[in-house]
Design an enzyme around this catalytic site. Structure first.
Site: not given
Length: 143
Positions: A65, A98
């Protein structure tokens, strides 16, 4: 590999280019986004992507978006979703290594199209490190 992609009107140009890139890489794409530039509500196109990823019907998702915020907020309402709003390839890499991000959120109004394509490549080519990060990922869902 199979990827679900969703976007609002601000992300149509980026989505179409990303689909072209993915197809050139031999990736199957499920398009849940708008293909036009008329104003639409991003949530209508993000919910199907998040469901596809959460249910295991696709491997990963990409949502786009203008700012990347609305689509990320919507996707992250799903228990098994870890949507990462990214604006550099380095952040994409860390989100995968991570945080085991399973949806990439792109802010079309704040990154260039070439940046977006590089970020998608990084998203697909980076793996979760596991180890100490695994226990952190397990603490994300609310019970």
């Amino acid at each position: 590999m199979k990827i679900a992609i969703g976007n609002d009107h601000a992300g149509t140009e980026y989505k179409l280019a990303i689909i072209g890139l993915l197809k050139s890489m031999g990736v199957d794409v499920v398009n849940h986004g708008t293909d036009g530039n008329d104003s639409v509500d991003y949530a209508d196109f993000v919910h199907p992507v998040a469901r596809e990823v959460e249910e295991g019907n696709v491997d990963l998702g990409i949502i786009i978006c203008g700012s990347g915020n609305g689509v990320s907020m919507t996707a992250n309402k799903y228990q098994k979703i870890r949507a990462a709003l990214c604006w550099t390839t380095e952040i994409v890499q860390l989100a995968k290594e991570h945080n085991d991000a399973n949806i990439l959120s792109l802010p079309a109004r704040f990154i260039s199209l070439p940046q977006a394509l590089e970020m998608v490549k990084t998203f697909l080519n980076t793996s979760f490190e596991g180890g100490r990060h695994e226990r952190r990922i397990e603490k994300i869902p609310c019970k």
